[in-house]
Motif scaffolding. Structure first.
Motif, short mmCIF file in Angstrom:
data_model
loop_
_atom_site.label_atom_id
_atom_site.label_comp_id
_atom_site.label_asym_id
_atom_site.label_seq_id
_atom_site.Cartn_x
_atom_site.Cartn_y
_atom_site.Cartn_z
N ALA A 24 -17.58 3.88 5.21
CA ALA A 24 -18.64 4.39 4.34
C ALA A 24 -19.29 5.64 4.91
N GLN A 25 -19.17 5.82 6.23
CA GLN A 25 -19.76 7.01 6.85
C GLN A 25 -18.90 8.25 6.67
N ARG A 26 -17.67 8.07 6.18
CA ARG A 26 -16.77 9.22 6.07
C ARG A 26 -15.84 9.09 4.87
N LEU A 27 -16.42 8.83 3.73
CA LEU A 27 -15.62 8.76 2.50
C LEU A 27 -14.99 10.10 2.19
N ASN A 28 -15.61 11.18 2.68
CA ASN A 28 -15.01 12.51 2.50
C ASN A 28 -13.65 12.59 3.18
N GLN A 29 -13.55 12.02 4.38
CA GLN A 29 -12.26 12.04 5.07
C GLN A 29 -11.24 11.16 4.35
N GLU A 30 -11.72 10.08 3.78
CA GLU A 30 -10.81 9.17 3.09
C GLU A 30 -10.21 9.83 1.85
N ILE A 31 -11.04 10.54 1.08
CA ILE A 31 -10.46 11.21 -0.10
C ILE A 31 -9.61 12.40 0.33
N ALA A 32 -9.94 12.98 1.48
CA ALA A 32 -9.11 14.11 1.96
C ALA A 32 -7.70 13.63 2.27
N LYS A 33 -7.59 12.46 2.90
CA LYS A 33 -6.26 11.92 3.20
C LYS A 33 -5.50 11.62 1.90
N ALA A 34 -6.22 11.04 0.94
CA ALA A 34 -5.57 10.67 -0.32
C ALA A 34 -5.12 11.91 -1.10
N MET A 35 -5.95 12.95 -1.07
CA MET A 35 -5.59 14.20 -1.75
C MET A 35 -4.36 14.81 -1.08
N ALA A 36 -4.37 14.83 0.26
CA ALA A 36 -3.24 15.43 0.99
C ALA A 36 -1.96 14.66 0.72
N ALA A 37 -2.06 13.33 0.62
CA ALA A 37 -0.87 12.52 0.36
C ALA A 37 -0.29 12.86 -1.00
N GLY A 38 -1.16 13.04 -1.99
CA GLY A 38 -0.69 13.41 -3.33
C GLY A 38 -0.06 14.79 -3.33
N ASN A 39 -0.66 15.70 -2.63
CA ASN A 39 -0.12 17.07 -2.62
C ASN A 39 1.18 17.15 -1.84
N MET A 56 0.82 -1.21 0.00
CA MET A 56 0.00 0.00 0.00
C MET A 56 0.86 1.26 0.00
N VAL A 57 0.44 2.25 -0.76
CA VAL A 57 0.97 3.60 -0.58
C VAL A 57 -0.23 4.54 -0.44
N PRO A 58 -0.15 5.50 0.47
CA PRO A 58 -1.28 6.43 0.64
C PRO A 58 -1.50 7.31 -0.59
N GLU A 59 -0.52 7.28 -1.50
CA GLU A 59 -0.61 8.11 -2.71
C GLU A 59 -1.26 7.34 -3.86
N ASN A 60 -1.87 6.19 -3.60
CA ASN A 60 -2.46 5.36 -4.65
C ASN A 60 -3.43 6.16 -5.53
N LEU A 61 -4.40 6.81 -4.92
CA LEU A 61 -5.38 7.58 -5.71
C LEU A 61 -4.70 8.70 -6.48
N ALA A 62 -3.74 9.36 -5.83
CA ALA A 62 -3.05 10.47 -6.48
C ALA A 62 -2.25 9.98 -7.69
N LEU A 63 -1.60 8.83 -7.54
CA LEU A 63 -0.81 8.29 -8.65
C LEU A 63 -1.72 7.85 -9.80
N MET A 67 3.34 14.90 -1.92
CA MET A 67 4.33 14.34 -2.85
C MET A 67 4.70 15.36 -3.93
N GLY A 68 3.92 16.44 -4.02
CA GLY A 68 4.26 17.48 -4.99
C GLY A 68 3.23 17.67 -6.08
N MET A 69 2.14 16.90 -6.00
CA MET A 69 1.08 17.11 -6.98
C MET A 69 0.23 18.28 -6.51
N ASN A 70 -0.65 18.71 -7.37
CA ASN A 70 -1.49 19.84 -7.00
C ASN A 70 -2.94 19.44 -7.26
N ILE A 71 -3.43 18.55 -6.41
CA ILE A 71 -4.79 18.03 -6.61
C ILE A 71 -5.76 18.92 -5.84
N SER A 72 -6.75 19.43 -6.55
CA SER A 72 -7.72 20.31 -5.90
C SER A 72 -8.87 19.50 -5.33
#
Lengths: 418, 469
Positions: free
Chosen positions: B364-379, B339-346, B381-386
């Motif tokens: 399932a009650q907090r998919l918003n938090q899950e995508i927030a973590k994935a977005m932050a992991a990508g950013n 696993m890498v937390p940057e999976n979605l970002a990559l 790493m140097g990406m600029n995911i909005s």
């Protein structure tokens, strides 16, 4: 002359080393159990927090870190994990959390199985988690064994190999006891009675006298400190009625107990608080996943806190081992449901440090261990991550298996881009 | 509509042949085909007043953030999104100043109703582990609509769920797409005309389940052999029906082949009517599954639990297969080790269709938090995911994997009015959903529990507001 130069050189080495051991974190926002918005400079010397103040000036040889208002917290503590004792859950040879051997229940020390080289450790350390309770699970009897306290230092180690004896009640205890909660309570009382008897007849036991106990001598020896009130009995229990039974038993036997689970704790919060019993819980558990957690709810933490219960958090759900650092996500959810940020921080830093006897750790105070995390934002926020992690006063590497994997594939992806 | 399209095409072909043959044959018969929809949705579009949500910060699910916009809901649809909409007569006005509006969340990997709470053996109906290929079972025949977890997940903003059978089998059975509304029957929750899906599973689970029983498969090569044998059989079954239709149309008196439920589902996959949702952790196994889909001529909609999807992100993008993943789960088995937390970002970086999923009622009650973590992991790493990009992982990309992108997953004119109004930044751990609409009907209101009565299960067990999320 020669002697003098050698001396001065030794001195300069010493100074350099001293400098290497010292860091000044300038203008950090301290976010602790005491509050979340005081600003200060923090000077770390020889692994400890030497000074906290405003405008601390130091020798230029001391590395200064400009925090520019970034949040500084104590390193995080997860109070219920299998860190270092379950590498890959589906591979039995890497899992040491429980034993089927009924001769050794209370006597099992999970510390004996702890693997400081687990790849979980750098992953969690680099994400700001430095302390964990490692808890054995029950399989052959009500008693699971003795929980251990570990520190995820640069080289992870066992701080205390026996901080509590763990016992399972509730639905799982019922099953272990042969199918009734009443049997589980009777077996627990029997074990405590035998441990008391064994304790008061230690001299005769030492001379070789033996009695017909239901529990093994090794288990009774392990329960000595519990019946004497010197070591906590960590009781895994969920349902409100079961918690009440445990509180009555603890009073009767004058035990020092800690509850773990307590999904319905809010219903008996006053009684838990009156008994001064700390609670290990995951504030995110709000589902009726069992008949013993029908009343689980998201403001359990806040309601317990309001009643005066000392909270120790674990989280996030069943990811409390490989992702033990996500205890901060569970803590953030507790805040979203009414707990104050300071109380949430207390539950993942100062409270467990105090309950499990970590001297001068788990807080940002002068003289305390410099186990700290500098964040890019609010540490309870899911979008935040550590900018720097200090263990024993030194920044630690952010390297982990996960980062190496990430870097390998990100660099490939970048090379592939036109 | 999609589900019927192949059948309609077949019938159209039949009538063409019929008319062409009329000169030669005195009597042309009509082939009798099995009903493709014997358990139809009974969901009724509720009558609703027009609703105008004003001054919201909108993440539209299509990649755009509107800093201040109005959204008009009418007759179950999104009528309009614009910076300033004049309220139609009789419209209910929602002042969303300072609040955020997103499309309703879509959880494409749910087991709600199949593994309800409390998790007892009496309730566990998600994994028919009696044979490695059980394409004949349908998840909807196990779903218990009374599962008290549905309402908790609704409070997390999930309006559409794909409920899939478990992963103990190579081919686990049909999944079903549901609207997250309170109902007595599953038919009343079924998303009208949503395509069916078929759950397949690579890797450790099927080989462990059957290996322990001493039967095939006990290895990954055994898994592949099991899949391929099933597809060969399905090809033959598909042909037997094609021959029957052709012969009947040609005027020959032939009996319809005997129905085989297992083969019927697999043949519908080959016909392009049922979408493959494939549990597959490892990158190399995804590549095997892609080759197999080409060997037998079907397509794969999505790989689920793709812990290693980032390793083959360009391949997934090229093959137009969605990768459905967690933000950070790992370590529970060998195939979940990398696993890498940057999976979605990559995946996003490779322009693959990236999707978050829960597989779990807490997540399932907090998919918003899950995508927030994935977005932050990508950013990090140097990406600029909005936020506008990342919200697609739980909305429009998820809709694409279900074949429902024309209806859900975006705030745009003509889409279903499935919306979540958040009391703050939906990427923050501190935010809550304030209101959730499905087809324009308010189904959850944090400040008005009467909008969403609790499940039958909770009655008499919990008092007053104890059922609150």
């Amino acid at each position: 002359m020669r002697l003098k130069s050698v001396l001065s050189c030794l001195l300069c080495l010493w100074i350099n080393n001293a400098a290497a051991e010292s860091y000044l974190i300038k203008n950090a926002r301290l976010y602790t159990a005491a509050g979340t918005d005081s600003s200060a400079d923090v000077l770390l010397v020889d692994g400890r927090i030497k000074t906290i103040g405003n405008n601390i000036n130091v020798d230029e040889k001391i590395t200064t870190i400009a925090a520019n208002g970034a949040v500084l917290t104590p390193a995080l503590f997860n109070s219920y994990t299998h860190l270092g004792v379950s590498e890959i859950d589906a591979i039995a040879s890497t899992v040491d959390t429980y034993s089927q051997n009924s001769q050794l229940t209370a006597a099992l020390k999970i510390a004996d199985a702890f693997n400081p080289s687990s790849v979980m450790i750098p992953h969690n350390r680099s994400n700001g988690l430095h302390y964990a309770l490692v808890v054995p699970e029950s399989a052959a009897g009500l008693f699971a064994g003795q929980a251990t306290l570990v520190k995820l230092a640069s080289q992870a180690y066992v701080v205390d190999d026996s901080v509590a004896v763990v016992v399972q009640l509730g639905e799982q205890g019922q099953a272990l006891a042969g199918g009734s909660r009443a049997a589980a309570m009777a077996l627990l009382r029997q074990a405590l009675d035998e441990a008391q008897h064994y304790a008061s007849n230690q001299a005769a036991a030492n001379k070789g006298q033996r009695w017909q106990y239901s529990n093994s001598y090794a288990d009774l020896a392990a329960l000595q400190a519990v019946v004497k009130g010197r070591k906590p009995l960590l009781v895994k229990v969920s349902r409100a009625a079961d918690i009440q039974q445990v509180l009555v038993l603890a009073k009767q036997y004058q035990l020092n107990i800690i509850l773990a689970g307590a999904q319905e704790g809010w219903k008996v919060a006053e009684a838990i608080a009156a008994a001064k019993v700390p609670v290990i819980m995951d504030p995110i558990e709000n589902l009726p996943l069992a008949y013993e957690t029908l009343a689980a709810r998201l403001d359990n933490a806040q309601l317990l806190q309001q009643a005066g219960v000392t909270l120790l958090f674990t989280g996030m759900s069943w990811h409390n081992t490989h992702n033990a650092y996500l205890v901060r996500q569970s803590a953030g959810n507790a805040v979203a449901n009414g707990l104050t940020k300071a109380s949430a921080m207390a539950a993942i830093t100062a409270n467990p440090a105090a309950v499990f006897g970590l001297n001068k750790q788990g807080d940002i105070k002068e003289g305390y261990a410099a186990d700290l995390v500098l964040w890019n934002g609010d540490p309870l926020e899911v979008m935040s991550y550590p900018r720097m992690v200090f263990v024993d006063g030194k920044p630690v590497s952010q390297h982990s298996r996960q980062q190496q994997l990430r870097d390998r594939y990100y660099s490939r992806a970048q090379r592939a881009k036109p | 509509m999609r589900k019927h399209s192949a059948l309609i095409a077949l019938l159209a072909a039949v009538s063409l042949v019929l008319s062409a043959c009329q000169g030669d044959k005195t009597k042309a018969a009509k082939p009798e085909l099995p009903n493709p929809n014997p358990y139809p949705s009974t969901y009724q579009l509720p009558a609703t007043e027009p609703t105008l949500i004003q001054n919201a910060t909108v993440l539209d699910g299509l990649g755009k953030q509107w800093d201040k916009a109005d959204v008009l809901l009418q007759n179950g649809k999104i009528q309009q999104i614009a910076t300033d909409i004049s309220p139609p007569a009789g419209a209910q006005l929602i002042d969303a100043q300072g609040q955020w509006l997103t499309p309703g969340f879509i959880d494409v990997h749910s087991h709600l109703g199949l593994y309800p709470a409390p998790e007892t053996a009496n309730h566990a109906d998600g994994n028919e582990m009696t044979s490695p290929v059980t394409a004949e079972v349908w998840a909807e025949h196990s779903v218990w609509p009374g599962d008290p977890q549905f309402e908790k997940v609704l409070a997390g903003g999930v309006t559409t769920l794909q409920v899939l059978p478990g992963s103990g089998n190579l081919i686990g059975g049909r999944g079903v797409t549901l609207k997250n509304i309170p109902a007595i029957t599953v038919q009343a929750m079924k998303f009208p005309d949503a395509p069916y899906s078929l759950k397949m599973a690579c890797g450790e689970n099927p080989k462990a389940v059957y290996g322990e029983k001493g039967v095939a498969p006990s290895t990954r090569m055994g898994n592949m052999a099991g899949f391929r044998a099933a597809w060969i059989q399905a090809k033959a079954y598909q042909k037997s029906w094609q021959d029957y239709v052709a012969d009947t149309v040609a005027g020959e008196e032939v009996d319809a082949p005997e129905r085989n439920l297992q083969m019927e589902t697999l043949a519908a996959v080959l016909d392009g009517q049922i979408r493959i949702h494939n549990h597959c952790y490892r990158a190399d196994e995804m590549a095997q599954m892609i080759d197999m889909s080409k060997e037998f001529g079907y397509s794969i909609a999505a790989f689920h639990h793709g812990v290693e999807a980032y390793k083959v992100a360009p391949l997934l993008a090229q093959e137009n297969i969605c990768a459905v993943v967690w933000a950070d789960w790992w370590g529970f088995k060998q195939e979940a080790y990398d696993m890498v937390p940057e999976n979605l970002a990559l995946l996003e970086h490779a322009q693959a269709c990236a999707i978050i999923h829960s597989d779990d009622p807490i997540q399932a009650q907090r998919l918003n938090q899950e995508i927030a973590k994935a977005m932050a992991a990508g950013n990090r790493m140097g990406m600029n995911i909005s936020r506008a990009q990342a919200i697609r992982w739980v909305t429009s990309n998820a809709a694409i994997s279900l074949g429902l992108e024309d209806q859900v997953g975006a705030i745009a004119a003509g889409k279903n009015a499935d919306l979540v109004l958040w009391d703050g930044d939906p990427f923050s751990v501190y935010s809550h959903s304030n209101k959730v609409w499905i087809d324009g009907k308010l189904r959850y209101d944090r400040n008005n529990p009467a909008v969403a009565p609790t499940s039958d299960f909770n009655l008499g067990m919990l008092q007053g507001q104890e059922n609150l999320p």
